[in-house]
Design a protein around this motif. Structure first.
Motif, PDB file in Angstrom:
ATOM      1  N   LEU A  15       0.829  -1.404  -0.081  1.00 56.47           N
ATOM      2  CA  LEU A  15       0.030  -0.150   0.002  1.00 56.47           C
ATOM      3  C   LEU A  15       0.867   1.167  -0.039  1.00 56.47           C
ATOM      4  O   LEU A  15       1.744   1.324   0.634  1.00 56.47           O
ATOM      5  CB  LEU A  15      -0.977  -0.131   1.389  1.00 56.47           C
ATOM      6  CG  LEU A  15      -1.982   1.186   1.555  1.00 56.47           C
ATOM      7  CD1 LEU A  15      -3.212   0.824   2.030  1.00 56.47           C
ATOM      8  CD2 LEU A  15      -1.339   2.295   2.319  1.00 56.47           C
ATOM      9  N   THR A  17       0.494   5.829  -0.581  1.00 53.95           N
ATOM     10  CA  THR A  17      -0.397   6.946  -0.568  1.00 53.95           C
ATOM     11  C   THR A  17      -0.015   7.688  -1.951  1.00 53.95           C
ATOM     12  O   THR A  17       1.084   7.902  -2.082  1.00 53.95           O
ATOM     13  CB  THR A  17      -0.589   7.732   0.693  1.00 53.95           C
ATOM     14  OG1 THR A  17       0.765   8.235   0.832  1.00 53.95           O
ATOM     15  CG2 THR A  17      -1.196   7.113   1.711  1.00 53.95           C
ATOM     16  N   GLU A  18      -1.091   8.506  -2.564  1.00 57.27           N
ATOM     17  CA  GLU A  18      -0.694   9.126  -3.671  1.00 57.27           C
ATOM     18  C   GLU A  18      -0.495  10.760  -3.230  1.00 57.27           C
ATOM     19  O   GLU A  18      -0.911  11.193  -2.053  1.00 57.27           O
ATOM     20  CB  GLU A  18      -1.888   9.198  -4.802  1.00 57.27           C
ATOM     21  CG  GLU A  18      -2.287   7.727  -5.213  1.00 57.27           C
ATOM     22  CD  GLU A  18      -0.998   7.119  -6.208  1.00 57.27           C
ATOM     23  OE1 GLU A  18      -0.152   8.126  -6.475  1.00 57.27           O
ATOM     24  OE2 GLU A  18      -1.109   6.114  -6.688  1.00 57.27           O
ATOM     25  N   GLY A  22      -5.049   9.912  -2.107  1.00 57.23           N
ATOM     26  CA  GLY A  22      -5.540   8.700  -2.637  1.00 57.23           C
ATOM     27  C   GLY A  22      -4.633   7.583  -1.899  1.00 57.23           C
ATOM     28  O   GLY A  22      -3.521   7.897  -1.742  1.00 57.23           O
ATOM     29  N   ARG A  24      -3.281   3.471  -3.248  1.00 55.78           N
ATOM     30  CA  ARG A  24      -3.240   2.453  -4.167  1.00 55.78           C
ATOM     31  C   ARG A  24      -2.580   1.236  -3.543  1.00 55.78           C
ATOM     32  O   ARG A  24      -1.648   1.461  -2.663  1.00 55.78           O
ATOM     33  CB  ARG A  24      -2.307   3.131  -5.222  1.00 55.78           C
ATOM     34  CG  ARG A  24      -2.170   2.203  -6.476  1.00 55.78           C
ATOM     35  CD  ARG A  24      -1.299   2.835  -7.657  1.00 55.78           C
ATOM     36  NE  ARG A  24      -2.083   4.136  -7.676  1.00 55.78           N
ATOM     37  CZ  ARG A  24      -2.580   4.238  -9.133  1.00 55.78           C
ATOM     38  NH1 ARG A  24      -2.881   3.165  -9.949  1.00 55.78           N
ATOM     39  NH2 ARG A  24      -3.290   5.442  -9.529  1.00 55.78           N
ATOM     40  N   ARG A  26      -1.083  -2.922  -4.216  1.00 57.14           N
ATOM     41  CA  ARG A  26      -0.800  -3.784  -5.377  1.00 57.14           C
ATOM     42  C   ARG A  26      -0.983  -5.358  -4.667  1.00 57.14           C
ATOM     43  O   ARG A  26      -0.285  -5.439  -3.555  1.00 57.14           O
ATOM     44  CB  ARG A  26       0.667  -3.911  -5.754  1.00 57.14           C
ATOM     45  CG  ARG A  26       0.896  -4.926  -7.147  1.00 57.14           C
ATOM     46  CD  ARG A  26       2.254  -4.678  -7.536  1.00 57.14           C
ATOM     47  NE  ARG A  26       3.286  -4.953  -6.350  1.00 57.14           N
ATOM     48  CZ  ARG A  26       4.499  -4.373  -6.425  1.00 57.14           C
ATOM     49  NH1 ARG A  26       4.955  -3.680  -7.790  1.00 57.14           N
ATOM     50  NH2 ARG A  26       5.365  -4.699  -5.586  1.00 57.14           N
ATOM     51  N   VAL A  42      -4.152  -4.235  -9.102  1.00 51.13           N
ATOM     52  CA  VAL A  42      -4.094  -3.097  -8.419  1.00 51.13           C
ATOM     53  C   VAL A  42      -5.121  -2.390  -8.127  1.00 51.13           C
ATOM     54  O   VAL A  42      -6.280  -2.325  -9.057  1.00 51.13           O
ATOM     55  CB  VAL A  42      -3.354  -1.937  -9.375  1.00 51.13           C
ATOM     56  CG1 VAL A  42      -3.240  -0.479  -8.847  1.00 51.13           C
ATOM     57  CG2 VAL A  42      -1.875  -2.292  -9.758  1.00 51.13           C
ATOM     58  N   THR A  44      -7.741   0.727  -5.802  1.00 48.73           N
ATOM     59  CA  THR A  44      -7.520   2.248  -5.104  1.00 48.73           C
ATOM     60  C   THR A  44      -8.489   2.539  -4.183  1.00 48.73           C
ATOM     61  O   THR A  44      -8.644   3.582  -3.919  1.00 48.73           O
ATOM     62  CB  THR A  44      -7.496   3.253  -6.083  1.00 48.73           C
ATOM     63  OG1 THR A  44      -8.991   2.959  -6.935  1.00 48.73           O
ATOM     64  CG2 THR A  44      -6.613   2.938  -7.440  1.00 48.73           C
ATOM     65  N   SER A  45      -9.075   1.410  -3.507  1.00 45.16           N
ATOM     66  CA  SER A  45      -9.944   1.548  -2.438  1.00 45.16           C
ATOM     67  C   SER A  45     -10.040   0.472  -1.282  1.00 45.16           C
ATOM     68  O   SER A  45      -9.632  -0.714  -1.943  1.00 45.16           O
ATOM     69  CB  SER A  45     -11.562   1.987  -2.864  1.00 45.16           C
ATOM     70  OG  SER A  45     -12.054   0.601  -3.377  1.00 45.16           O
TER      71      SER A  45
END
Length: 67
Positions: A15, A17-18, A22, A24, A26, A42, A44-45
């Motif tokens: 995990l 963070t963007e 957000g 993301r 894998r 992948v 995103t939540s």
């Protein structure tokens, strides 16, 4: 020589963070490491990650029977 022929299963979540806040993840998984290649997805939540983990557990342990 390895004589243990039991199947091995794998689930790894990475995990990060963007910049925009957000997340993301894998998710790398396999239900039979010796017989199948690993699968990487992948998400995103949190909900997507939980669904993947539940699906993997169903594959490994069988589906949960709910009343």
């Amino acid at each position: 020589m390895d004589t243990d022929r039991r199947s091995a299963d794998l689930l790894v979540i990475r995990l990060w963070t963007e910049v925009d806040g957000g997340i993301r993840m894998r998710v790398t998984s396999s239900t039979r490491l010796r017989l199948e290649s690993e699968r990487t997805q992948v998400v995103t939540s949190r909900r997507e990650a939980v669904e993947l983990v539940e699906s993997w557990l169903d594959d490994v342990l069988g589906p949960v029977t709910r009343p």
